[in-house]
Design an enzyme around this catalytic site. Structure first.
Site, mmCIF file in Angstrom:
data_model
loop_
_atom_site.group_PDB
_atom_site.id
_atom_site.type_symbol
_atom_site.label_atom_id
_atom_site.label_comp_id
_atom_site.label_asym_id
_atom_site.label_seq_id
_atom_site.Cartn_x
_atom_site.Cartn_y
_atom_site.Cartn_z
ATOM 1 C CB SER A 116 -0.884 -0.005 1.245
ATOM 2 O OG SER A 116 -1.414 1.281 1.496
ATOM 3 C CE1 TYR A 139 -6.286 4.767 -1.963
ATOM 4 C CE2 TYR A 139 -4.390 4.806 -0.516
ATOM 5 C CZ TYR A 139 -5.650 4.335 -0.822
ATOM 6 O OH TYR A 139 -6.256 3.445 0.003
ATOM 7 C CB THR A 165 -6.685 2.512 -4.797
ATOM 8 O OG1 THR A 165 -5.979 1.297 -4.570
ATOM 9 C CG2 THR A 165 -7.996 2.495 -4.018
ATOM 10 C CE LYS A 264 -7.958 -2.909 -3.424
ATOM 11 N NZ LYS A 264 -8.326 -1.791 -2.544
ATOM 12 C CG HIS A 288 -11.445 0.789 -0.099
ATOM 13 N ND1 HIS A 288 -10.727 1.451 -1.074
ATOM 14 C CD2 HIS A 288 -10.648 0.823 1.012
ATOM 15 C CE1 HIS A 288 -9.573 1.885 -0.554
ATOM 16 N NE2 HIS A 288 -9.508 1.500 0.698
HETATM 17 C C1 LIG Z 1 -7.344 -2.036 7.386
HETATM 18 C C2 LIG Z 1 -7.501 -1.888 5.891
HETATM 19 C C3 LIG Z 1 -6.706 -0.987 5.220
HETATM 20 C C4 LIG Z 1 -6.813 -0.856 3.833
HETATM 21 N N1 LIG Z 1 -5.967 -0.010 3.175
HETATM 22 C C5 LIG Z 1 -6.005 0.045 1.831
HETATM 23 C C6 LIG Z 1 -5.058 0.823 1.118
HETATM 24 O O1 LIG Z 1 -4.152 1.431 1.692
HETATM 25 N N2 LIG Z 1 -5.180 0.866 -0.230
HETATM 26 C C7 LIG Z 1 -6.153 0.190 -0.900
HETATM 27 O O2 LIG Z 1 -6.226 0.265 -2.125
HETATM 28 N N3 LIG Z 1 -7.054 -0.564 -0.248
HETATM 29 C C8 LIG Z 1 -6.983 -0.675 1.090
HETATM 30 N N4 LIG Z 1 -7.876 -1.475 1.751
HETATM 31 C C9 LIG Z 1 -8.855 -2.278 0.983
HETATM 32 C C10 LIG Z 1 -8.269 -3.654 0.647
HETATM 33 O O3 LIG Z 1 -7.220 -3.529 -0.280
HETATM 34 C C11 LIG Z 1 -9.323 -4.593 0.043
HETATM 35 O O4 LIG Z 1 -9.975 -3.950 -1.018
HETATM 36 C C12 LIG Z 1 -10.361 -5.068 1.053
HETATM 37 O O5 LIG Z 1 -9.752 -5.272 2.311
HETATM 38 C C13 LIG Z 1 -10.999 -6.364 0.576
HETATM 39 O O6 LIG Z 1 -11.953 -6.807 1.466
HETATM 40 P P1 LIG Z 1 -11.671 -7.927 2.613
HETATM 41 O O7 LIG Z 1 -10.961 -7.197 3.712
HETATM 42 O O8 LIG Z 1 -13.027 -8.367 2.988
HETATM 43 O O9 LIG Z 1 -10.800 -9.003 2.008
HETATM 44 C C14 LIG Z 1 -7.772 -1.629 3.129
HETATM 45 C C15 LIG Z 1 -8.562 -2.538 3.828
HETATM 46 C C16 LIG Z 1 -8.435 -2.689 5.190
HETATM 47 C C17 LIG Z 1 -9.278 -3.720 5.894
#
Ligand SMILES: Cc1cc2nc3c(=O)[nH]c(=O)nc-3n(C[C@H](O)[C@H](O)[C@H](O)COP(=O)(O)O)c2cc1C
Length: 390
Positions: A116, A139, A165, A264, A288
């Site tokens: 990330s 981002y 993203t 994404k 997300h």
């Molecule tokens: C704690 C947390 C932080 C996240 N941070 C980012 C991020 O920095 N960039 C991003 O594109 N998605 C981020 N996401 C989304 C995840 O990449 C992903 O789309 C999502 O967790 C998928 O769902 P799941 O947790 O049910 O597997 C984050 C998700 C969580 C749970």
């Protein structure tokens, strides 16, 4: 799917949800909720899990299912499993140098790790921890020179795939974070209670806060004045999310990134077509993890229509709610080339570090193997909707 308190843990964790429970016990409440929570009333977050659970596999027996192979080709790479560790911001607050630990576990399982933008470990540290360079999630910030710099750093370590993203033009309200006073302007009482929450977890303090040096934001240090302070970091990030970003910016990224490009955060077929027009190689159908707009559909629900719209022109990946290998097989049967998992690896790394993430991937691999065998399949590459009950 039953969660936590009503699910007693046995002697050893067996599933992703067991790791969630271990993470709940180990982490300060504010950090557990940061990972576990979603936006608003969390309806979309719940729907991701529930809709996937409601998809039914079609059991088919007495076929020759020896020689089952879970490997797939994704964006020019051969993955041992159709799984990618999703970008999770601030993961290094959950375990010491968590991004490097998770990347090592991913490499051992033969799957990619996505670093990330807002990680604790910088991309160079993660790349050094493994021999397969991570994918990089970007981002597009207000200051475009910053995106250019990050792309150059990702290219320099050999990242084969950039995950852009695109669902964060504005940030959804995560009420658990407000209640825990991690967002907003906490008063004195809230600050004291936050401090007490941390102090109530001495093992976290010893291993992560003191042992893991989590107050550095490896990809942002040059950009953020005072990046060592979480408040300065948050202010910078809030100011940098850019609501004026459009598909033209995706085309700009396309022109500046030589490797494979994936966007994404697509939930709509028209957007998927626009992404194809902007020249991407793949899209991730994602809400997300239910952390942005609530009341939007689950990914399992919209995935088939998006695959029908663009699946012959770009690779379609998906994430949201995947908790077992059976869920992976269902997503693939619905049309995903591979799935990203976010919370599963975050819980596992919080609970048991690299070994936890490895174990979660092993459990998913075993589930996938069983699901292939009992749906009469030998390969995930040829799996389609005929493996599902209508
Ligand atoms: C704690 C947390 C932080 C996240 N941070 C980012 C991020 O920095 N960039 C991003 O594109 N998605 C981020 N996401 C989304 C995840 O990449 C992903 O789309 C999502 O967790 C998928 O769902 P799941 O947790 O049910 O597997 C984050 C998700 C969580 C749970």
């Amino acid at each position: 799917m039953r969660y936590a308190a009503d699910r007693p843990l046995g002697l050893a964790p067996a599933t992703v949800l067991d790791y969630r429970e271990l993470a709940r016990r180990r982490l300060p409440r504010q950090l557990f909720d940061y990972v576990d929570g979603g936006a608003y009333e969390e309806a979309t977050m719940r729907a991701n899990v529930a809709d996937l659970e409601a998809v039914l596999l079609r059991q088919v027996v007495m076929r020759d299912v020896s020689g089952r192979d879970p490997a797939v080709e994704v964006l020019g790479q051969r993955l041992s499993l159709p799984i990618v560790l999703a970008p999770v911001g601030l993961a290094g607050m959950l375990a010491p140098r968590a991004e490097a630990q998770a990347a090592r576990a991913a490499e051992a399982a033969g799957v990619p790790f996505v670093e990330s933008t807002v990680s604790i470990c910088g991309i160079e540290e993660v790349a050094k921890a493994t021999s397969a360079p991570p994918w990089f999630q970007l981002y597009v910030m207000r200051d475009r020179s910053y995106a250019e710099d990050l792309m150059a750093r990702a290219e320099a370590v050999g990242s084969p795939v950039l995950v852009l993203t695109i669902d964060l033009a504005v940030v959804g309200a995560r009420h658990r974070d407000t209640r825990n006073a991690v967002v907003g302007e906490p008063g004195r009482r809230a600050k004291v209670r936050r401090g007490l929450d941390l102090l109530a977890h001495p093992r976290w303090i010893a291993t992560v806060a003191l042992g893991g040096r989590p107050l550095t934001f490896g990809n942002l240090e040059q950009a953020v004045p005072g990046a060592r302070s979480p408040a300065a970091f948050k202010d910078w990030v809030d100011a940098q999310f850019d609501p004026s970003v459009t598909w033209e910016d995706v085309a700009w990224v396309r022109d500046n990134w030589k490797g494979r490009l994936v966007v994404k955060g697509v939930l709509d077929s028209d957007d998927a077509r626009r992404a194809v027009d902007a020249g991407v190689d793949g899209i991730v159908v994602s809400n997300h993890g239910g952390r942005q707009l609530d009341a939007v559909p689950s990914t399992a629900r919209v995935l088939p229509e998006i695959v029908d719209a663009v699946g012959d022109r770009v690779e379609v990946l998906a994430d949201g709610g995947v908790r077992t290998g059976l869920d992976v097989v269902k997503m693939v049967a619905l049309g995903a080339r591979a799935v990203l998992v976010g919370r599963p690896w975050a819980w596992a790394v919080a609970a048991r570090g690299e070994a936890g993430v490895r174990h979660v991937l092993e459990v998913m691999e075993a589930d996938i193997d069983t699901a292939l065998g009992l749906t009469g399949q030998t390969s995930l590459a040829t799996l389609d909707r005929s493996a599902l009950r209508r």
